[in-house]
Design an enzyme around this catalytic site. Structure first.
Site, short mmCIF file in Angstrom:
data_model
loop_
_atom_site.label_atom_id
_atom_site.label_comp_id
_atom_site.label_asym_id
_atom_site.label_seq_id
_atom_site.Cartn_x
_atom_site.Cartn_y
_atom_site.Cartn_z
CG HIS A 1 -16.56 -32.92 -18.82
ND1 HIS A 1 -17.33 -33.74 -18.00
CD2 HIS A 1 -16.09 -34.19 -19.80
CE1 HIS A 1 -17.99 -35.65 -17.88
NE2 HIS A 1 -16.62 -35.39 -19.79
CG ASP B 1 -16.60 -35.37 -23.47
OD1 ASP B 1 -16.95 -36.35 -22.92
OD2 ASP B 1 -16.94 -34.61 -24.65
CG HIS C 1 -20.47 -38.56 -20.03
ND1 HIS C 1 -20.25 -39.45 -19.79
CD2 HIS C 1 -20.14 -36.94 -20.69
CE1 HIS C 1 -18.48 -39.03 -20.02
NE2 HIS C 1 -18.81 -38.19 -20.51
CG ASN D 1 -12.69 -41.92 -21.45
OD1 ASN D 1 -13.40 -41.03 -22.76
ND2 ASN D 1 -12.67 -41.82 -20.95
CG HIS D 2 -17.14 -42.33 -20.53
ND1 HIS D 2 -17.02 -43.25 -18.44
CD2 HIS D 2 -15.96 -41.40 -20.01
CE1 HIS D 2 -16.87 -41.96 -17.95
NE2 HIS D 2 -15.74 -41.60 -19.07
CG ASP E 1 -17.08 -40.40 -23.71
OD1 ASP E 1 -17.07 -41.67 -23.80
OD2 ASP E 1 -16.49 -39.17 -22.70
#
Length: 613
Positions: A245, A18, A20, A126-127, A58
């Site tokens: 997270h 994650d 991002h 999922n992002h 992600d």
């Protein structure tokens, strides 16, 4: 689990999830946070001389990352992962199975045209999940460029078969399983129906260290909106859990399944919540034989978050609702609390020059008990130069309940008044479900899950026709169903049959198929619209020949070994593992041509009508 040293039999793996990339990239203060942290992560991988980097999904924040996000990602990977350092582990599994979605179905460090010193293996989240007609995602762009190895993609929406990457270094063997993000409800149903299988090597099965990378909800968000740990196979040794997270990187033992779970958490704060306030880490995993050791490494470049809660009704010794000038006294108290958090941030930053100087501050104020809110923007003006989130410092909340202790209705005004950082973390499908569970008028044709997913496609992936096409398709199916059942043409009978038909599809494969068909129609509609727009602008796109002969995958052969520590591809799939059947590259029966938009029609006879609920 045990002390593991560095030698020729020890795998060293850097683990992160994650990241991002691109989150808040347009913000003047926080715009480069994700890129700076990714730089720190990859620099650490190079300094620690790891064998490879393992990412848990992600990598990008957006499904369609900006040019800046892609450029920064490629720049960092090229800077730290290319070079002459030999890769000292082999891949024993059939890479044509592991990377079946790629035009280059082999690991990037074995490509004779590339010079990779630190391979990266990643599942999608999922992002940054695959989408569109071709089912591509940003990781596929990096993969085809030879910068990253994208694994764990599922070919089917009805069954998941996970074939591991089989890695060997000296006498240590790792079976690396991975599965990219799948809607939680669908994957939950697959587990319940025994439609998820994990292939295992039968040869020396007790010698393999089994790792599994997953990107799903771990905490329960609903009856089926998560993946219980007990669903995972008990032969696993370590599960790397992405998507959540909160940093819980120290391995936790599941006493029922007898495996360990590490949850690295995100490397950037994406919501002003308590779970994000915990110190961010990445992990350095050492594996030797069946023993492992995980060293947590704190990240220095992450912008820290400080959160504090105050409940005004519990501070009656300081102020009460009927006191004169009570709002001014509350503001002074809140200002004092914010100053305390800023002082703590300053103390924590001593000795850490990489830590950003402006922290994230959140003060959550419960004003239940007759108190009034005050202007949060005016309050925040005094901290503009000292915090990274001046617009989101204060968050007012009030627990309003009915006599029965249950919320009377869903307050969308309160929802939309939340600070922007909170709204960004809301799950669209959860909001839709909550709304229709509390609304007086419920959906008659659509299920809450299908509607929620369609709205999510509209919001997250800009499929503007997803909702409309879902309604059209469902209306057509319901009309056919009523005709086939020869339903008595009275309003009461029609409503009863529609309700039965709707309930029969809930949480079923048919519901997923309807949503896929609607999204497919929406994508086709968008592509047609783009084509029409291009023709209207008189852009000549006809220079390319209409039929182009493409080389098949069979025309590509694995490159020869370059003598850099790897012995090249092994042509067998470790005889104990069953070979996967050849999958057809087609996507099912050919879709019928898109129908032109039609008027809303009566449920039985197709006559136009005003509305239907």
């Amino acid at each position: 689990r045990a002390s593991v040293g560095d030698d020729e039999d020890t795998f060293k793996i850097l683990i992160a999830t994650d990241i991002h990339l691109g989150y808040m990239e347009k913000d003047a203060v926080r715009g480069n946070d994700t890129f700076n942290t990714f730089q720190e992560i990859m620099k650490c991988a190079k300094e620690k001389e790891v064998d490879f980097v393992l990412l848990g999904g992600d990598l990008f924040h957006e499904n369609k990352p900006t040019r800046k996000a892609l450029h920064s990602c490629i720049e960092v990977i090229r800077q730290h992962c290319m070079g002459n350092k030999p890769v000292t582990f082999q891949i024993l599994s059939d890479q044509a199975v592991n990377f079946s979605n790629s035009k280059f179905p082999w690991v990037n460090y074995q490509d004779e045209n590339l010079n990779i010193s630190i391979p990266i293996f990643s599942v999608h989240g999922n992002h940054d999940d695959p989408t569109g007609v071709d089912g591509l995602c940003a990781l596929d762009v990096l993969s085809v460029a030879g910068l990253l190895n994208h694994f764990g993609r599922s070919q089917s929406v009805e069954r998941v078969e996970i074939s591991p990457l089989l890695l060997q270094k000296g006498n240590t063997r790792i079976a690396l399983y991975g599965i990219g993000s799948i809607p939680d409800e669908r994957l939950y149903r697959m587990f319940i129906n025994n439609q998820v299988s994990m292939l295992r090597p039968l040869e020396h099965d007790s010698d393999w260290f089994n790792m599994f990378v997953i990107h799903q909800n771990r905490s329960k968000h609903g009856a089926t909106n998560y993946i219980p740990e007990k669903f995972l196979s008990d032969f696993l040794d370590l599960v790397v859990w992405g998507h959540e997270h909160e940093c819980r990187i120290v391995p936790e033992r599941n006493e029922q399944q007898l495996f360990y779970i590490t949850q690295p958490g995100s490397t950037v704060v994406t919501s002003l919540s308590p779970g994000e306030a915990i110190k961010k880490h990445i992990g350095l995993l050492r594996v030797k034989g069946r023993k492992m050791q995980l060293q947590k490494i704190p990240l220095q470049s992450v912008r820290p978050l400080y959160i504090e809660d105050i409940c005004l009704s519990e501070l009656s010794h300081l102020f009460t609702p009927d006191q004169p000038m009570v709002n001014q006294k509350i503001q002074a108290y809140c200002q004092e609390k914010v100053e305390e958090m800023l002082d703590e941030a300053q103390r924590q930053r001593l000795g850490s020059p990489q830590t950003p100087d402006k922290p994230l501050i959140r003060l959550r104020v419960d004003y239940s008990g007759g108190f009034e809110v005050f202007n949060s923007m005016r309050f925040s003006q005094r901290f503009v130069e000292r915090v990274a989130n001046p617009k989101d410092i204060l968050h007012f909340l009030r627990h309003k309940e009915t006599k029965d202790g249950v919320k009377d209705h869903m307050d969308f005004d309160a929802l939309l008044s939340r600070p922007s950082s909170d709204v960004l973390t809301l799950r669209v499908e959860d909001l839709v479900k909550e709304y229709f569970q509390t609304a007086e008028k419920v959906l008659s044709l659509l299920t809450e899950q299908a509607m929620g997913k369609a709205v999510q496609e509209f919001v997250d992936k800009e499929e503007k026709d997803a909702i409309e096409e879902l309604i059209k398709y469902q209306l057509e199916k319901t009309q056919r169903h009523l005709r086939e059942k020869h339903t008595e043409p009275t309003e009461e009978r029609i409503d009863e049959e529609i309700q039965r038909f709707r309930e029969s599809k809930k949480n079923s494969v048919e519901e997923d198929e309807e949503l896929r068909e609607a999204i497919s129609r929406a994508q086709a509609h968008r592509i047609q619209g783009q084509s029409r727009s291009a023709r209207e602008d008189e852009l000549d796109l006809s220079d390319e020949p209409s039929d182009i002969a493409m080389e098949s995958d069979d025309d590509y052969k694995a490159p020869a070994t370059r003598g850099r520590g790897s012995r090249g591809r092994v042509k067998f799939f470790c005889s104990g593992i069953a070979q996967s059947e050849q999958r057809s590259t087609t996507r099912g029966p050919k879709k019928p041509p898109l129908q032109s938009p039609v008027k809303t029609r009566n449920i039985m006879d197709g006559e136009p009508y005003t509305s239907y609920t």
